[in-house]
Every structure is written in structure tokens, then in C-alpha cells.
Design an enzyme around this catalytic site. Structure first.
Site, PDB file in Angstrom:
ATOM      1  N   TYR A   1      66.250 -16.045 -16.453  1.00 30.58           N
ATOM      2  CA  TYR A   1      65.358 -16.027 -17.623  1.00 30.58           C
ATOM      3  C   TYR A   1      66.165 -16.253 -18.915  1.00 30.58           C
ATOM      4  O   TYR A   1      65.762 -17.032 -19.780  1.00 30.58           O
ATOM      5  CB  TYR A   1      64.627 -14.688 -17.642  1.00 30.58           C
ATOM      6  CG  TYR A   1      63.525 -14.553 -18.662  1.00 30.58           C
ATOM      7  CD1 TYR A   1      62.319 -15.217 -18.507  1.00 30.58           C
ATOM      8  CD2 TYR A   1      63.691 -13.724 -19.774  1.00 30.58           C
ATOM      9  CE1 TYR A   1      61.302 -15.060 -19.446  1.00 30.58           C
ATOM     10  CE2 TYR A   1      62.676 -13.565 -20.703  1.00 30.58           C
ATOM     11  CZ  TYR A   1      61.485 -14.237 -20.544  1.00 30.58           C
ATOM     12  OH  TYR A   1      60.492 -14.091 -21.473  1.00 30.58           O
TER      13      TYR A   1
ATOM     14  N   ALA B   1      69.054 -17.767 -19.189  1.00 29.04           N
ATOM     15  CA  ALA B   1      69.539 -19.157 -19.210  1.00 29.04           C
ATOM     16  C   ALA B   1      68.416 -20.111 -19.606  1.00 29.04           C
ATOM     17  O   ALA B   1      68.614 -21.034 -20.397  1.00 29.04           O
ATOM     18  CB  ALA B   1      70.100 -19.530 -17.842  1.00 29.04           C
TER      19      ALA B   1
ATOM     20  N   LYS C   1      65.719 -19.452 -21.397  1.00 28.17           N
ATOM     21  CA  LYS C   1      65.339 -19.288 -22.808  1.00 28.17           C
ATOM     22  C   LYS C   1      66.427 -19.797 -23.755  1.00 28.17           C
ATOM     23  O   LYS C   1      66.126 -20.310 -24.830  1.00 28.17           O
ATOM     24  CB  LYS C   1      65.002 -17.823 -23.088  1.00 28.17           C
ATOM     25  CG  LYS C   1      63.726 -17.335 -22.375  1.00 28.17           C
ATOM     26  CD  LYS C   1      62.483 -18.099 -22.800  1.00 28.17           C
ATOM     27  CE  LYS C   1      61.198 -17.469 -22.269  1.00 28.17           C
ATOM     28  NZ  LYS C   1      60.004 -18.226 -22.670  1.00 28.17           N
TER      29      LYS C   1
HETATM   30  P1  NAP Z   1      52.014 -13.329 -19.357  1.00 24.70           P
HETATM   31  O1  NAP Z   1      51.047 -12.362 -19.908  1.00 24.70           O
HETATM   32  O2  NAP Z   1      52.607 -13.108 -18.002  1.00 24.70           O
HETATM   33  O3  NAP Z   1      51.342 -14.782 -19.419  1.00 24.70           O
HETATM   34  C1  NAP Z   1      52.029 -15.887 -18.923  1.00 24.70           C
HETATM   35  C2  NAP Z   1      51.156 -17.116 -19.124  1.00 24.70           C
HETATM   36  O4  NAP Z   1      51.879 -18.256 -18.625  1.00 24.70           O
HETATM   37  C3  NAP Z   1      49.855 -17.047 -18.341  1.00 24.70           C
HETATM   38  O5  NAP Z   1      48.843 -17.692 -19.071  1.00 24.70           O
HETATM   39  C4  NAP Z   1      50.176 -17.815 -17.082  1.00 24.70           C
HETATM   40  O6  NAP Z   1      49.006 -18.311 -16.453  1.00 24.70           O
HETATM   41  C5  NAP Z   1      51.050 -18.925 -17.675  1.00 24.70           C
HETATM   42  N1  NAP Z   1      51.893 -19.583 -16.680  1.00 24.70           N
HETATM   43  C6  NAP Z   1      52.892 -19.042 -15.954  1.00 24.70           C
HETATM   44  N2  NAP Z   1      53.404 -19.952 -15.118  1.00 24.70           N
HETATM   45  C7  NAP Z   1      52.697 -21.095 -15.333  1.00 24.70           C
HETATM   46  C8  NAP Z   1      52.723 -22.388 -14.769  1.00 24.70           C
HETATM   47  N3  NAP Z   1      53.583 -22.721 -13.792  1.00 24.70           N
HETATM   48  N4  NAP Z   1      51.860 -23.305 -15.220  1.00 24.70           N
HETATM   49  C9  NAP Z   1      50.967 -23.013 -16.186  1.00 24.70           C
HETATM   50  N5  NAP Z   1      50.888 -21.805 -16.774  1.00 24.70           N
HETATM   51  C10 NAP Z   1      51.737 -20.860 -16.326  1.00 24.70           C
HETATM   52  O7  NAP Z   1      53.286 -13.489 -20.302  1.00 24.70           O
HETATM   53  P2  NAP Z   1      53.491 -13.210 -21.863  1.00 24.70           P
HETATM   54  O8  NAP Z   1      54.207 -11.931 -21.982  1.00 24.70           O
HETATM   55  O9  NAP Z   1      52.259 -13.448 -22.624  1.00 24.70           O
HETATM   56  O10 NAP Z   1      54.557 -14.348 -22.196  1.00 24.70           O
HETATM   57  C11 NAP Z   1      54.226 -15.504 -22.937  1.00 24.70           C
HETATM   58  C12 NAP Z   1      55.514 -16.166 -23.373  1.00 24.70           C
HETATM   59  O11 NAP Z   1      56.254 -15.263 -24.190  1.00 24.70           O
HETATM   60  C13 NAP Z   1      56.438 -16.513 -22.191  1.00 24.70           C
HETATM   61  O12 NAP Z   1      57.102 -17.728 -22.466  1.00 24.70           O
HETATM   62  C14 NAP Z   1      57.432 -15.389 -22.193  1.00 24.70           C
HETATM   63  O13 NAP Z   1      58.654 -15.765 -21.601  1.00 24.70           O
HETATM   64  C15 NAP Z   1      57.558 -15.127 -23.670  1.00 24.70           C
HETATM   65  N6  NAP Z   1      58.052 -13.788 -24.013  1.00 24.70           N
HETATM   66  C16 NAP Z   1      57.357 -12.675 -23.671  1.00 24.70           C
HETATM   67  C17 NAP Z   1      57.863 -11.430 -24.026  1.00 24.70           C
HETATM   68  C18 NAP Z   1      57.151 -10.146 -23.715  1.00 24.70           C
HETATM   69  O14 NAP Z   1      57.725  -9.075 -23.993  1.00 24.70           O
HETATM   70  N7  NAP Z   1      55.948 -10.161 -23.153  1.00 24.70           N
HETATM   71  C19 NAP Z   1      59.080 -11.346 -24.727  1.00 24.70           C
HETATM   72  C20 NAP Z   1      59.748 -12.510 -25.049  1.00 24.70           C
HETATM   73  C21 NAP Z   1      59.225 -13.732 -24.695  1.00 24.70           C
HETATM   74  P3  NAP Z   1      48.904 -18.517 -14.844  1.00 24.70           P
HETATM   75  O15 NAP Z   1      49.722 -17.443 -14.188  1.00 24.70           O
HETATM   76  O16 NAP Z   1      47.448 -18.466 -14.538  1.00 24.70           O
HETATM   77  O17 NAP Z   1      49.477 -19.882 -14.594  1.00 24.70           O
END
Ligand code: NAP
Length: 241
Positions: A145, A147, A149
Site C-alpha cells: 500500500y 509503495a 501510494k
Molecule cells: P472504501 O470505503 O473501502 O472504498 C473503496 C472504494 O474503492 C469503493 O467504492 C470500492 O468499490 C472502490 N474500489 C476498490 N477496488 C476497486 C476496483 N478494482 N475497481 C473499482 N472500484 C474499486 O475506502 P476509503 O477509505 O473510502 O478509501 C478511498 C480512498 O482513500 C482510497 O484510495 C484509499 O486508499 C484512500 N485513503 C483512505 C484512508 C482511510 O483512512 N480510509 C486514508 C488514506 C487514504 P467496490 O469494492 O465496489 O469496487
């Protein structure tokens, strides 16, 4: 009144991406959502959302999805790459399959997205990638993860420079720790340690990250920037855990 914009939000079905969709549609914009599964809940403005079931880790699925968006909308103003997966594991534990899944979704997915949309974007449009603090700070157990990001940061900078002459902006928004499905597995001591490292002493809300994404989308002279919205985590993060 400003004209309604067209957005594409990958990962818009839940979590941070979903909050971006809700804020964009609340101001009258139209949003295409990419995710593999249907949205986690009803939309506040369902008439302004088009869900296109797309797997961003599959280049053919992604290319088809982008074609559909341009057929439906004609043009795009804002592209937000919020889709992501997390698979934890230190160097001795992480499987090659998990490495490939994380890099394939979080980094190669962003590359394929940019490759498909960039030639069709007009001057004034914006791409926003969603990064992570662990792309900038070593966090044990985040080999893949972190790497992916970090790679997304590099991709953002190169795209910003390549697309700037066409007046297309590319930026990276860095959320801190936000309670979503992705982080729900982190409980107990691990969660307490993260919380203790956040100077503001609390997790972020998806809506707070979305607010920044919308602000970046609206900033006409910002490109190649890293915009953290993390309660101070980037400033204090220590890898000694
Ligand atoms: P989340 O609630 O798990 O949502 C992930 C989203 O990505 C879902 O809509 C999922 O839909 C979609 N997704 C995953 N794999 C996919 C694929 N192969 N094709 C199309 N869609 C896909 O995650 P989140 O926490 O909101 O994270 C959103 C972004 O913020 C991510 O890039 C994550 O790395 C980043 N982020 C999150 C945090 C945190 O603390 N939550 C911190 C730093 C960065 P489906 O599963 O239906 O495909």
C-alpha cells in the site's frame, strides 16, 4: 449561477469517494461513479449520479467505463481517483497476489484512468488522485500500500507537468485516518496507536476529505500539489511502532 460540472469519481460507491459524489451533486454537478459493486446507500440526488460498474484494476473494464462516461456526459471537468484497496503485510508476510492486487488497483488503475481520460480532457479540467500518509512515511505492514501510494505521488507530479501546457491540473489529496470500510478492520491496540499519533486526536470524516477534494477541484492555479487533510498526522508520524 455557475454551470454544472461533470465529474468522474472512481471508488465513489462508498467511503471517501461517496462523500465527494454527495458534495458534488449537492451543488448541482453530475457524477459518474466507478465501482465493482452498487453504491452502499441511496443517493441524495439520484438523478445526478450514473453508476458504471467498472473494475479499475482491469484495463479493458476501465477503458469501457470511460467510453460510457464520455458517451453519456460528452465531456469531463473533474476526475477523482478515489478507488483503492488495502492489503496489509510486512515484507516477509505479504503474498505476491496481494502485492499485485494493491499495485494493480491503486497505482496501475490510476495510470490507466489517466491514460484513458487525459487525451479527452479540455483546458480547465482537473484530475485529483487520493494518496495516503503511508506513501510519504514508512509504516510497517504497508509494504504494498505504501509503495502504491508513493507511486501515485510520482504519477501525480509527472502528469501535472505533462498536462499543465494544456491547462489541465493534477493534484494529490492525502487523507489521514478516516473511518470507512477500508479502516474498519483496524481495531484495538493498532487503532489506539494510530489515534495517539494524530495531533488533533481524532479520525477524519469522509465529508472532511471530500470538502478538500472539492476545494482542489475548484482551485484554478493549483497543480502538482500534495494537499494533506489529516489532523496533523503527516507532521507527526513516526515509524517506530
Ligand atoms: P472504501 O470505503 O473501502 O472504498 C473503496 C472504494 O474503492 C469503493 O467504492 C470500492 O468499490 C472502490 N474500489 C476498490 N477496488 C476497486 C476496483 N478494482 N475497481 C473499482 N472500484 C474499486 O475506502 P476509503 O477509505 O473510502 O478509501 C478511498 C480512498 O482513500 C482510497 O484510495 C484509499 O486508499 C484512500 N485513503 C483512505 C484512508 C482511510 O483512512 N480510509 C486514508 C488514506 C487514504 P467496490 O469494492 O465496489 O469496487
Amino acid at each position: 449561477m455557475t454551470e454544472a460540472k461533470n465529474w468522474l469519481v472512481t471508488g465513489g460507491s462508498r467511503g471517501i469517494g461517496r462523500a465527494v459524489v454527495e458534495q458534488a451533486t449537492a451543488r448541482g454537478d453530475r457524477v459518474a461513479v466507478f465501482a465493482r459493486k452498487p453504491a452502499s446507500a441511496q443517493w441524495t440526488h439520484p438523478d445526478r449520479v450514473v453508476e458504471i460498474h467498472t473494475d479499475i484494476a482491469d484495463p479493458d473494464s476501465l477503458a469501457r467505463g470511460v467510453d460510457i462516461v464520455f458517451e453519456r456526459f460528452g465531456s469531463l471537468d473533474v476526475v477523482v481517483n478515489a478507488a483503492g484497496v488495502h492489503r496489509g503485510g510486512r515484507i516477509g508476510d505479504l503474498s505476491r497476489a496481494h502485492w499485485d492486487e494493491v499495485i494493480g488497483t491503486n497505482l496501475s488503475g490510476a495510470f490507466e484512468l489517466a491514460r484513458n481520460v487525459a487525451p479527452r480532457l479540455d483546458a480547465g479540467s482537473a484530475i485529483i488522485n487520493v494518496g495516503a500518509v503511508v506513501g510519504f512515511r514508512g509504516f510497517p505492514g504497508d509494504v504494498a500500500y505504501g509503495a502504491a501510494k508513493a507511486g501515485l505521488h510520482g504519477l501525480t507530479q509527472v502528469l501535472a507537468v505533462e498536462l499543465a501546457p494544456r491547462q489541465i491540473r493534477v493534484n494529490l489529496v492525502i487523507p489521514g485516518f478516516v473511518d470507512t470500510d477500508m479502516t474498519s478492520a483496524l481495531t484495538g491496540r493498532a487503532r489506539e496507536r494510530i489515534l495517539a499519533a494524530i495531533p488533533m486526536g481524532r479520525t477524519g470524516l469522509p465529508e472532511e476529505i471530500a470538502q478538500v477534494v472539492v476545494g482542489v477541484a475548484d482551485s484554478p492555479y493549483m497543480t502538482g500539489s500534495v494537499v494533506a487533510t489529516d489532523g496533523g498526522l503527516m507532521s507527526s508520524f513516526s515509524s517506530r511502532r
